[in-house]
Design a protein around this motif. Structure first.
Motif: not given
Lengths: 409, 409, 409, 409
Positions: C115-116, C165, C170, D164-165, D167-170, D218-219, D286, D289-290, D293
């Motif tokens: 998911g990440r 998610w 979102f 979860l909210w 998460s990197v994709g968000f 973040h949204a 976390e 760190n992301y 990266k």
């Protein structure tokens, strides 16, 4: 229905008289930036747009003849200049400034006010298109020659204004893809005259991989492509546009074009296979050339191996048409093919040959698959001339239905 | 260092000669849209920007005198017009067109080419600012009068071009808030001359609640506010700008302005307490008026109860300055305060009184807290005139250090 | 080809073994945020996407059975909790935390890592769609019951993740018009199952005046509408969807829909005539309801006179289907129509009648043209239930081909 | 005033009782997506935000103890699992699912409802920050241990949701420059704790040339930087951060930083000289760190010659603090420095040495100017550990005022 068929001597309607009244009010208003002047200008535009065709013709005629120069003032100012020519140049200069102002037709003031309105520039583009239609419709009849001169002068006047407003800095280059707004894509589909777009699948292909579609847009006409340039990207120069067209034809049964990802490094050639100027009223305002120049720079930045830019040969009928024009001019010395400045350039390449002959030789030397837009100085001169002529072929001659080769229509 | 102090008769440097060479090349080029002409124009701009001040003066002088009109052609064309005046108007029209073209100075061609370059319009704005500085620096010396006329004519020529390019349709209205880009806010802070901004907290307040800051930006100068208008929103007309300024002063010790949310319904008055035109080179191009008009419309849309738009009285020193100008003109008939068209308007309000006297009476009738920009026809005329004069006061007089009231600086 | 027809006992290919190896590596990796773990997860996704259907089935089976709970740990932790229940609640709490962790299947860790990743959420949506297909394909055969339970538990596990998610915060509400990107419009056209879109003219009409098309998009799936809601705006409630559909049909011969400008004040009714959830993998994640709620608020803000929101009756076949479901349940007590919580709500409206009967009466009372989504409390309860059932009808039953009324397909 | 000083046994106010009523209503509501439940959740958030500190403490205590697990249900479900362990795994699985659900505290349902609200996620971040403050304030007193356990479990529960909210994709990576919105720059200035920003000139430099400032947004929290990373770009590794800081100091008298254009090819090193996590409530999630990266990837794409990424040594006080922590643990075996998984990794590098000793040796071997984040496997492990510890140093220890080196504050 068009200007060629309308009644000449119509009785002015109330709407027409209303338009003329607004005209007088704007002309006589001392403050062109006031809210009232703007309001009048706005309603003038609206009334004009709703006039019948014969009244539009009447209105344009009246505007060009009765709202032009004040002849007395011109004569006066010209005499003053002549009288002062021996005086110090400062005094002369001021007289010349005055003369220059008297030589600005009064309708120019109207156009300046209209140009400041929202959608005003677009209105001027459209009124110029009407003017050009009217001039063309009457060009056959010799009795109109004086009116025609007035109309032509007014058309030039608007063109000069538009040239300043459609200066390159005000045009936005935009790449059109399948992610672009649907209304833009629909317009691009409708404007495409050279190689008509059959359906949305065809359209999707023309903005997809191995293609580039670029447009110029202008702040005064949001969501409207002013010039459209279609480009195909290949690893070699197509022997003819037919192969590109046929490839489409073959695929057109499929529901969806295969999404080939582009192999950037194999792409070495850009073929400008169609260019369309969408606004008749901008004829004479150089835009297509600028678009091509900008796109060349974009593509060179995107594709490191891009070497060839080709346009000429794929345009069906152009070569034949041009050679016939050259021959016709060589025989009759009527309808010159070249501009004065182009003749000078050709002479500078080869001073011993007649310019038109130099051009003809160059064309004959080019094979069908020849590229232009390369770096030798000759090519630069020749290709510039050919591009102008090609634009002329596509824009003008084809509208008259004179295009020789039916494939090109 | 400025134009007033530079050496007049400097020896042209190599850079200068290079600039002149580019000039000649562009003038003589037959194709103004070619890549080579553009390249030359670009390097001309760069060279000019790097010239020393004395050479800039020399260059501008040379440009205005040697690249202006071709006097022989003008005389010729003027004679032709006179000779043809009895002929059919078509022939005359063509001769007049020719005459009009000869009256376009050759430097106009240069400016047109430069205007098409990226950042070219900004270059022209800057070169006009130089021109105006130069004219002002030399205005004292009477020996320069002929050169001055040439410079003035050239300055007008650029102004006319810029007027077309800074037409309202090309200007974007933007509201500036604390969410706007930092570089814009920094510029707005730096340009604010009427009521200088002390620090970022002060700036945050000026774009915060109960304030509106609007700018015009232009495609040719990205990220640059061309005109800035600061507005305060209140429920009544402030008796003076001092209260607004003092309120800021009182708060300026606090780390952060209190974020009062606006009570939309209580807001009935907008006070335009500062307007700044940031580009000297655009002087004479009407912009401030248009900005105010647009902002008035914006605010009326946002605030249903907005009734008063006030600007005049809060500008410190303006009233005194204007009354003294009026008196001085009434006595000496020198330095006219009103434009011809303004005199006409005032006459139409009251034909029996001298226009300047009508104006004076109006001013005296207005209390300090009076509003303008309301709907009676008189107010419309008067406020238009006052706004132009106020702009003049803020733009011009204050730069000369003539502002009477030190608070306003 | 689908999961119903694939071979069960295929020999694992090398690709399959590779996928399993990645799985083990990710599970055993101690640092789920390290670059190497991410790389492995990325290649796991890629390998899975390229597996043959029988191997996908095998993989999902293996994942759900062998990478689920560690039964020993669960038993151990459960015993610990029971042993500690008399101890202080702090100790018990810690034991329960431990038990909770042992009850998280190991594949959950995989899903969190995936998911990440970029496009990882979309991958999980797609894998859940596969899972649901697989479960459905095997639902006939009773021998699979244990495998099915594992698959169902895993499917629920992913659904819970996706619910978090695809939380409303979102999701981005977007109105689709003819100015929207072409690829979005194409997708909307393709997804429309209830009232299929015939061609681009038809599509243009559905996003044009007197219509609203809204979508939810999600950051994890750019350029992809997740739910699509088509709305018609009228001045009264259409007696049936047929009139809307027929109106289109009548016009579909014309080249271009007439661009009627909307009469804002006459619009009082919004008819939600089609809602589509585009991602099978998001089934069970409440989205449609939220979209409708948001759209209701949007429309109320846009149209001051908006009073009715109608949806139920125009969906062809729904009423009949629902009444037959109710009858079937009333007789057999199999396949319950209502959720427990819905039964409770209905009981609270009328405690003396069986919930299912209350529902049936409500339906029968509603005329075909009835509106729902009004403000009486009963309507709120009933319409909520009907919307859920309607969604069920549109999403599930129709896919099975059970829709009774062929018009609706 | 903070949680350490508030009264414990306050009398619940009406506001507090109101909050508790909302809580009960949401818990007992069967339909968590209904408009009424949402409305209640919204007002619960508002009431909580306005509670006095002692009541917030009381509320959090109550929430964590009275709205947690239903112990009877847990025991019951655990017994059921144990009873079924010999039955087929399908039956067991279903019992385990049930057990898993009973182990979800009831407040989790509240958090899920709140998370769906606009600004709900931000509210949860803030409530977790309160929780952490409360836990810390009471950590001294041993009598609270049971309450503390409840609070800790609830804090973990929120952290899992937020993980979860967030998460990197968000998370959106954004580069901050002087063209970024002013409010963002102001926040970045205020959040910078490691090397405080003195004024706007200083700030302008930190986002100017030879610097990069990146943030995650973040949204759920528009216009709010969640993590901020400041980077300096040089041609070599600075011997210490002091040189960077001093360079600023030297220049800070100047009105404006000199706009050096960057020499892309000379840049080989990026020094991450400050990283700030702005939301206390996201501790343990976390993010830093992301961000690093992602920034590493961005910089590698922008600078072809980028070779070194350095961060450790410039953080003043970190090395000393870490060495003292290591020594303290080596002696007392209290307050472990390393996580279990980190110990495993270090053992895998050198199985014969104690992990903590391996770490100490590595640190001692690194000169002050050493780079990390290079490609040898050892460096990867070590630098990962050091980064986590460094974050711990910056986030936690410094807040307690334990930072040894005053320069770092």
């Amino acid at each position: 229905r068009n200007f060629a068929t309308v009644e000449r001597n119509c009785l002015p309607s109330e709407k027409y008289l209303e338009a003329k009244k607004k005209l007088d009010a704007i002309i006589s208003s001392s403050d062109s930036s006031s809210v009232t002047t703007e309001t009048k200008a706005r309603s003038l535009c609206e009334i004009y747009s709703n006039l019948e065709l014969e009244e539009k013709a009447l209105f344009l005629n009246t505007l060009s003849t009765e709202y032009g120069l004040n002849q007395d003032q011109v004569i006066h100012a010209a005499q003053a200049v002549l009288a002062l020519r021996e005086k110090g140049s400062g005094t002369l200069l001021r007289a010349e400034e005055k003369l220059r102002l008297t030589l600005q037709p009064r309708y120019q003031h109207i156009f300046a006010v209209v140009g400041r309105l929202e959608k005003g520039v677009k209105f001027l583009v459209d009124i110029r298109a009407d003017l050009m239609d009217l001039i063309q419709a009457r060009s056959a009849s010799s009795t109109d020659s004086e009116d025609q001169t007035h109309l032509r002068v007014m058309s030039n006047n608007i063109r000069e204004l538009l040239s300043l407003w459609f200066s390159v800095g005000f045009l936005d280059l935009e790449r059109i893809t399948w992610q672009s707004p649907c209304d833009m894509l629909q317009k691009i589909s409708e404007y495409e005259a050279v190689h008509p777009i059959r359906n949305w699948t065809d359209l999707k292909r023309r903005v997809g991989n191995y293609r580039r579609c670029f447009v110029f847009t202008h702040a005064s006409m949001p969501r409207e492509p002013v010039v459209v340039l279609h480009t195909a990207l290949t690893s070699e120069i197509s022997s003819s546009i037919q192969s590109i067209v046929q490839r489409n034809a073959r695929l057109s049964g499929e529901p969806e074009p295969v999404e080939l990802s582009e192999n950037t490094h194999s792409i070495s050639t850009a073929i400008f296979y169609s260019i369309t100027s969408t606004q008749k009223g901008l004829q004479g305002v150089e835009l297509g050339n600028y678009l091509i120049k900008k796109v060349v720079r974009e593509l060179q930045a995107e594709f490191p191996n891009m070497k060839n830019f080709s346009s000429l040969s794929p345009i069906p009928g152009f070569r034949d048409w041009l050679l016939s024009e050259i021959d016709s001019f060589s025989k009759t010395k009527q309808k010159p093919v070249l501009l004065k400045r182009e003749e000078n350039k050709l002479s500078s390449l080869d001073s011993k040959t007649e310019p038109i002959v130099t051009l003809k030789h160059s064309i004959l030397q080019m094979s069908d698959s020849a590229t232009w837009f390369q770096n030798s100085p000759n090519v630069d001169v020749i290709s510039g001339i050919l591009m102008r002529l090609c634009a002329r072929y596509l824009y003008i001659e084809k509208r008259r239905g004179l295009a020789l080769n039916p494939v090109g229509q």
